[in-house]
Design an enzyme around this catalytic site. Structure first.
Site, PDB file in Angstrom:
ATOM      1  N   LYS A 131       0.826  -1.371   0.066  1.00  0.00           N
ATOM      2  CA  LYS A 131      -0.147  -0.032   0.060  1.00  0.00           C
ATOM      3  C   LYS A 131       0.813   1.199  -0.021  1.00  0.00           C
ATOM      4  O   LYS A 131       1.915   1.399   0.772  1.00  0.00           O
ATOM      5  CB  LYS A 131      -0.748  -0.081   1.213  1.00  0.00           C
ATOM      6  N   SER A 206      -9.226   1.951   2.725  1.00  0.00           N
ATOM      7  CA  SER A 206      -8.123   2.670   2.122  1.00  0.00           C
ATOM      8  C   SER A 206      -7.286   1.891   1.045  1.00  0.00           C
ATOM      9  O   SER A 206      -6.388   2.275   0.348  1.00  0.00           O
ATOM     10  CB  SER A 206      -7.569   3.473   2.918  1.00  0.00           C
ATOM     11  N   SER A 230      -9.862  -0.817   6.524  1.00  0.00           N
ATOM     12  CA  SER A 230      -9.410  -0.588   5.475  1.00  0.00           C
ATOM     13  C   SER A 230      -8.592  -1.744   4.920  1.00  0.00           C
ATOM     14  O   SER A 230      -8.098  -1.566   3.775  1.00  0.00           O
ATOM     15  CB  SER A 230      -8.225   0.650   5.712  1.00  0.00           C
TER      16      SER A 230
END
Length: 532
Positions: A131, A206, A230
């Site tokens: 990420k 996210s 997330s």
């Protein structure tokens, strides 16, 4: 301070605003917007892409497969389908190939047996993605914030360093929502990620770039973070596995945005992957010294576990109803556990679950035990060093002049206006403690709780704006600090992934991970997009 009536009015206004934004977004797609197909049209044809990280590592260690062939296979897949999903936002292909050649050379010169090599490098030569909010040396680390677009990581986040030490090779960094504060991964730097099962639908957030990258077979294991779901929401929307570890097990060091105070307990770094057998080995690596808090080597007989389930939150005023297909999928799991496995399964009604959003927002705003105030979201959104003015930023957005996304502006407005007085805060904190006690006593050390991962399957782009508080289905377990694994349960009638959360008591991660492996065997796990 705002009364409950006023809070409800504000929530309604935010939802109405989201509705109109959704209409604008749909109109933009119809009149000149990008034309997207229904989903990835090319299924996986390379067999190496259909192996777990554990299987790949074993083949590489045993010198049955060259590491460079594995890395090249993944690079070819990324080049083929990433333009459709926009999951990986920065490649490191040349570096990865050099590292792969180094692995092959090491194995040519090192004649140690498989067991010795596995102990040293459990994921030797296995590709992974990270990420973008995490530091990966030489890669951008903006977390989708325009004023950080030129920030390049000079070192690795702790979990990234641990995975590298275990022999894994990073292929690139993946997209996230702006400042990791929304459940659709879209920002002003990299644009929007798309769901590989239907490009018109969200990949989640996210860690949405990570979710769609894994689901599209562009990576096999990944690094995500989770403070309100997330990891689990994008894992659910994309039909893969995602694990939020028990609080304080995996280091959060080296990611943006930083948290402080009590929020440090709620933020969890954890693994995302396509195959359940990878979850325990990855977590062992990512946890580092924190592994001592867990019992991952303890054998679990799933049949002997006590199962509890709840099909919805009990009727919250701020979340939407759970899709019937998700309820039916959960009931199929329950029926299977009862009739095929012969396990003890009990339906429960935890009345305080309907206040999940209120509990999450209250605890996120609370002071830590050390008296430290939590970081305010609006303070992270700076304009030349000065905090933004949400209303003015909204006007700029309407004129196409803002560098921020509408969810972030909306969240800043919500944070500024949605506040509880001290008495209300104490009430919800006491309610959180009561719910935690009820769950912990119910689960003990041999129980798991089955609960929806989200009220709906992956919504279409922009629709999430009309359902801003549906993340409460995952967020509640962050403030309860419990371990949770999201498990895929096949596809619905429209070809979108179904799934379920498996929750256990504190530091009983081994229970949820064992159930994840059982559900994968029983219901098929990840389904390759484009296959059907």
């Amino acid at each position: 301070m705002a009364s409950l009536f006023t809070v409800r009015i504000r929530i309604l206004l935010l939802q109405v605003t989201g509705f109109f934004i959704n209409l604008v977004g749909q109109a933009a797609r119809v009149f000149g917007g990008p034309k997207l197909g229904s989903g990835i049209t090319r299924p996986v044809s390379e067999p190496l892409l259909l192996l777990s990280g554990v299987q790949l590592a074993k083949l590489i260690r045993q010198r049955k497969v060259k590491c460079i062939d594995v890395i090249q296979a993944y690079i070819n897949r990324i080049v083929d389908v990433n333009p459709q999903i926009n999951g990986i936002v920065k490649y490191r292909f040349e570096e990865a190939k050099k590292e792969a050649h180094a692995v092959d050379k090491k194995l040519l010169e090192n004649r140690e047996d498989d067991a010795t090599l596995e102990k040293k490098w459990p994921f030797l030569g296995v590709p992974f993605t990270v990420k973008e909010a995490f530091q990966l040396q030489g890669m951008p680390n903006s977390s989708g914030l325009v004023n950080r677009r030129n920030v390049i990581s000079k070192s690795d986040a702790t979990v990234v360093a641990l995975l590298k030490e275990a022999g894994a090779i990073p292929l690139g960094i993946t997209n996230c929502s702006e400042l990791c504060m929304w459940y659709e991964s879209s920002n002003k730097i990299y644009g929007r990620s798309n769901n590989p099962y239907n490009l018109q639908h969200i990949a989640g957030g996210s860690s949405g770039g990570e979710g769609c990258t894994l689901a599209a077979a562009c990576s096999v294991i990944g690094v995500g973070s989770d403070i309100g779901g997330s990891i689990r929401m994008p894992a659910f929307f994309n039909g893969i596995f995602g694990h939020k570890p028990s609080a304080g097990v995996v280091s959060n060091h080296g990611q943006t945005p930083m948290v402080r105070g009590i929020q440090e307990l709620f933020l969890s770094t954890g693994p995302m992957c396509r195959y359940a057998e990878d979850l325990v080995p990855i977590l062992k690596v990512m946890a580092g010294p924190g592994i001592k808090k867990l019992k991952l080597d303890e054998k679990v007989n799933v049949k002997d576990l006590k199962f509890y389930w709840m099909e919805h939150d009990g009727g919250s005023i701020v979340t939407t109803k759970v899709d019937q297909e998700l309820i039916m999928a959960q009931k199929k799991v329950v029926a299977h556990l009862e009739t095929v496995l012969g396990a003890s399964v009990q339906h429960v009604k935890l009345k305080q679950m309907k206040y999940s959003f209120q509990l999450w927002i209250t605890m996120m705003s609370a002071k830590g035990h050390d008296g430290k105030e939590p970081v305010k979201f609006i303070d992270m959104l700076t304009n030349l060093g000065n905090p933004i003015r949400p209303l003015w930023e909204l006007i700029k957005w309407c004129l196409g002049l803002s560098v921020h996304t509408i969810p972030v502006i909306g969240l800043a407005m919500l944070e500024k206006n949605l506040d509880y007085d001290s008495e209300k805060s104490k009430k919800f904190q006491a309610m959180k403690e009561s719910l935690l006690k009820e769950l912990v006593e119910m689960l003990g050390d041999d129980g798991v709780f089955l609960y929806p991962s989200h009220p709906t399957v992956a919504p279409k782009h922009h629709v999430a704006l009309t359902r801003p508080f549906n993340f409460a289905y995952t967020g509640i377990f962050n403030v309860l600090c419990l371990p949770v694994t999201q498990c895929p349960l096949g596809l619905n009638t429209k070809g979108l992934p179904l799934g379920i959360q498996v929750v256990a008591g504190p530091f009983n991660d081994h229970l949820t991970l064992a159930v994840a492996q059982y559900l994968e065997k029983s219901f098929g796990g990840w389904v390759c997009p484009g296959k059907f």
